[in-house]
Design a protein around this motif. Sequence first.
Motif, PDB file in Angstrom:
ATOM      1  N   THR A   1      32.155  24.483  11.139  1.00 13.50           N
ATOM      2  CA  THR A   1      31.151  24.103  12.122  1.00 13.50           C
ATOM      3  C   THR A   1      30.822  22.618  12.010  1.00 13.50           C
ATOM      4  OG1 THR A   1      30.185  26.298  11.980  1.00 13.50           O
ATOM      5  CG2 THR A   1      28.822  24.575  12.928  1.00 13.50           C
ATOM      6  N   LEU A   2      30.848  21.938  13.134  1.00 12.19           N
ATOM      7  CA  LEU A   2      30.478  20.524  13.191  1.00 12.19           C
ATOM      8  C   LEU A   2      29.023  20.437  13.633  1.00 12.19           C
ATOM      9  CD1 LEU A   2      31.419  17.586  12.974  1.00 12.19           C
ATOM     10  CD2 LEU A   2      32.129  17.726  15.355  1.00 12.19           C
ATOM     11  N   ASP A   3      28.198  19.773  12.849  1.00 14.44           N
ATOM     12  CA  ASP A   3      26.775  19.667  13.108  1.00 14.44           C
ATOM     13  C   ASP A   3      26.375  18.200  13.029  1.00 14.44           C
ATOM     14  OD1 ASP A   3      24.125  20.345  13.527  1.00 14.44           O
ATOM     15  OD2 ASP A   3      23.899  21.470  11.655  1.00 14.44           O
ATOM     16  N   PHE A   4      25.352  17.821  13.759  1.00 19.44           N
ATOM     17  CA  PHE A   4      24.934  16.419  13.818  1.00 19.44           C
ATOM     18  C   PHE A   4      23.475  16.278  13.435  1.00 19.44           C
ATOM     19  CE2 PHE A   4      28.477  16.865  16.707  1.00 19.44           C
ATOM     20  CZ  PHE A   4      29.260  15.794  16.368  1.00 19.44           C
ATOM     21  N   ILE A   5      23.174  15.138  12.832  1.00 22.69           N
ATOM     22  CA  ILE A   5      21.801  14.799  12.491  1.00 22.69           C
ATOM     23  C   ILE A   5      21.495  13.443  13.143  1.00 22.69           C
ATOM     24  CG2 ILE A   5      22.463  13.768  10.280  1.00 22.69           C
ATOM     25  CD1 ILE A   5      19.805  14.823   9.151  1.00 22.69           C
TER      26      ILE A   5
ATOM     27  N   ARG B   1      15.922  17.922  10.663  1.00 21.57           N
ATOM     28  CA  ARG B   1      16.761  19.058  11.039  1.00 21.57           C
ATOM     29  C   ARG B   1      17.991  18.566  11.786  1.00 21.57           C
ATOM     30  NH1 ARG B   1      15.004  23.647   9.644  1.00 21.57           N
ATOM     31  NH2 ARG B   1      12.825  24.157   9.476  1.00 21.57           N
ATOM     32  N   THR B   2      19.105  19.243  11.511  1.00 21.17           N
ATOM     33  CA  THR B   2      20.318  18.939  12.266  1.00 21.17           C
ATOM     34  C   THR B   2      20.190  19.577  13.648  1.00 21.17           C
ATOM     35  OG1 THR B   2      21.486  20.935  11.571  1.00 21.17           O
ATOM     36  CG2 THR B   2      21.691  18.976  10.140  1.00 21.17           C
ATOM     37  N   LYS B   3      21.112  19.265  14.523  1.00 25.74           N
ATOM     38  CA  LYS B   3      21.075  19.843  15.873  1.00 25.74           C
ATOM     39  C   LYS B   3      21.169  21.366  15.836  1.00 25.74           C
ATOM     40  CE  LYS B   3      21.958  15.831  18.315  1.00 25.74           C
ATOM     41  NZ  LYS B   3      21.725  15.321  19.584  1.00 25.74           N
ATOM     42  N   ALA B   4      21.842  21.914  14.823  1.00 23.81           N
ATOM     43  CA  ALA B   4      21.975  23.369  14.690  1.00 23.81           C
ATOM     44  C   ALA B   4      20.782  23.990  13.964  1.00 23.81           C
ATOM     45  CB  ALA B   4      23.269  23.712  13.965  1.00 23.81           C
ATOM     46  N   GLY B   5      19.811  23.163  13.536  1.00 19.30           N
ATOM     47  CA  GLY B   5      18.602  23.679  12.910  1.00 19.30           C
ATOM     48  C   GLY B   5      18.590  23.712  11.397  1.00 19.30           C
TER      49      GLY B   5
END
Length: 154
Positions: free
Chosen positions: A10-14, A29-33
């Motif tokens: 999973t690619l997640d962004f902050i 929080r990252t974009k995915a929470g």
Amino acid sequence: MDAVQRCAGTLDFIDVPWAEAGKRRLRRRTKAGLDFAVSMEHSQYLFHGAVLFDNEDHTVVVCRPEELALIVDLSQTSSVPDIVRQAALIGHAFGNQHVPVEVDGCSILVPMLSSEDLMTKTVRDLKLGELSLRFDFVRLGASCPLLMTGHAHE
């Protein structure tokens, strides 16, 4: 290698705005929470695309959000001495207000730290001729810290 090419899971962004990119401690929080904390050494900088965490399942990447900035275009200036003069005076004017600037080609980008009217007046009061001024959303400090062109208080 690009962060997107590196990740397997999973690619997640902050989101880290330019003003917080050099902070030693940061929590958000990252974009995915995902609740994420960053602790850096002194003088480190979170650039756009920096991989903060990477394992088989999850990759967290810094995303510099677009922020409103004044963009001063010097490309229509006719001579190198005039460009140097204009750039130095603009840098000094904003640096004296403790506002950092970023140079991108022949443009000076200034983050919005006051009103559009006041920022426009700051440049126009320098009487540098008809420079192209506009406000737009850009990624400030994507690859390096913004320059503080003023003086230091020690």
